[in-house]
Design an enzyme around this catalytic site. Structure first.
Site, PDB file in Angstrom:
ATOM      1  N   GLN A  16      42.563  34.644  49.659  1.00 13.69           N
ATOM      2  CA  GLN A  16      43.524  35.899  49.639  1.00 13.69           C
ATOM      3  C   GLN A  16      44.516  36.068  49.953  1.00 13.69           C
ATOM      4  OE1 GLN A  16      41.923  39.015  50.137  1.00 13.69           O
ATOM      5  NE2 GLN A  16      39.761  37.640  49.778  1.00 13.69           N
ATOM      6  N   SER A  17      45.379  34.935  48.733  1.00 15.67           N
ATOM      7  CA  SER A  17      46.703  34.880  48.248  1.00 15.67           C
ATOM      8  C   SER A  17      47.153  36.601  48.483  1.00 15.67           C
ATOM      9  CB  SER A  17      46.753  34.002  47.339  1.00 15.67           C
ATOM     10  OG  SER A  17      48.609  34.125  47.700  1.00 15.67           O
TER      11      SER A  17
END
Ligand code: PLP
Length: 337
Positions: A83-84
């Site tokens: 989920q960067s």
């Protein structure tokens, strides 16, 4: 020449691609202030910087993408967790600049998740090629492998460092602090600026900017660590500050100490707990603004706890620097309903 003028002059010589909607607004948070009994709270809306839902990486990428273009790259690479936000903003910046983008992303077992959600869905829509890994930050081996693959296929890669945290990321956030100082010039300075810190350039830049603005003794720059202990992160941030100052030929500057608060790391990186849940709900329901489970929700939870412990007086003025990340909320839906 005052240091802030020398900084601005040097900054004008650095190549930059205009990607961000600047200046981002500064808004009072009257309802949250009332709900938790002061101090006077404000928010700096770097969640509105642009690049496919915004965040702090947009300012850094203005300088980093300019480096990529100057070096003749046709492909940018970076790395992060599933989920960067950094990966998603890099993918958006690459699309905007007409470059290909490869992302090295961590997932358990190095296997793609069954559902593409939140930032990962956006990476896909933005056209990034994703390489899954079990390696953890800073992903040096994965980045080196994909860089070699791009070269072997005749491409010219440029690797954006993990979190966009190098000297360019630092000067971008030093400039951001000067933007804040200019916006608030007619009002008393803030007693503290509080935000999420992880790879470090945001904090290094804000602290450098406070020094340049002559506010280093007035405005405390408090990073709330989302993952690393203070004794690991603080020296890294000090080194980044030195690198940033050197990039704009301010090596001789007397740099301030780094204030990292590592009490709010909860169950570890990306683990949603009750403090983050409460902070997300409080800001949403009182001010209509979204923070994320991993970074800004954790930092806001830390700020709220510090206020409840009496670490800030009712008469003080505190700015929460919103660094983005709300796209990740959708990937945490099960833990938030
Ligand atoms: C939403 C958000 N806030 C804060 C940070 C931390 O910024 P930095 O890596 O510059 O410390 C990140 C980094 O990934 C982020 O995505």
């Amino acid at each position: 020449m005052p240091a802030s003028e020398a900084f601005r002059a040097a900054l004008n010589y650095l190549p930059r691609v205009a990607l961000a909607h600047l200046p981002t607004p500064v808004e009072p948070l009257p309802n949250l202030t009332k709900a938790i009994g002061g101090p006077a709270l404000y928010i700096k809306r770097d969640d509105l910087t642009g690049l496919a839902t915004g965040g702090n990486k947009t300012r850094k990428l203005e300088y980093l993408m300019a480096q990529a273009l100057n070096e003749g790259a046709d492909t940018v690479l970076t790395a992060g967790s599933t989920q960067s936000n950094h990966a998603r903003q890099t993918a958006a910046a690459a699309a905007r600049c007409g470059l290909a983008c490869h992302l090295v992303l961590y997932a358990p077992g190095g296997v793609a998740p069954a559902v593409f959600n939140g930032n990962l869905l956006l990476d896909h829509l933005l056209g990034a090629t994703i390489h899954w890994t079990e390696e953890r930050a800073p992903y040096a081996a994965g980045l080196a492998r994909v860089e070699a693959e791009v070269r072997a296929a005749g491409g010219v890669p440029y690797t954006v460092p993990y979190g966009g945290s190098n000297a360019y990321g630092v000067v971008a956030y030093a400039a951001a602090f000067l933007e804040l100082a200019e916006q608030m010039a007619a009002e008393p300075p803030f007693d503290a600026v509080v935000f999420a810190t992880s790879s470090g350039a945001t904090q290094a830049g804000l602290a450098l900017g406070a020094q340049l603005a002559g506010l280093e003794r007035t405005t405390a720059i408090y990073g709330i660590s989302v993952d690393q202990p203070r004794d690991v992160l603080a020296p890294r941030i000090s080194a980044l500050m030195r690198d940033g100052a050197a990039l704009v030929s301010l090596d001789a500057l007397d740099l301030p100490p780094v204030l990292v608060d590592d009490r709010y790391r909860g169950g570890g990186y990306g683990v949603l707990g009750e403090p983050e849940r409460e902070a997300i709900r409080l800001l949403a329901r009182h001010e209509g603004i979204l923070v994320d489970p991993v970074y800004t929700g954790r930092a806001l939870a830390g700020l709220i706890d510090r206020i409840r412990r009496g670490e800030f007086g009712r008469d003080q003025r505190v700015l929460f620097w919103h660094t983005g990340g709300a796209a990740a909320l959708f990937a945490y839906a099960d833990g938030l309903v």
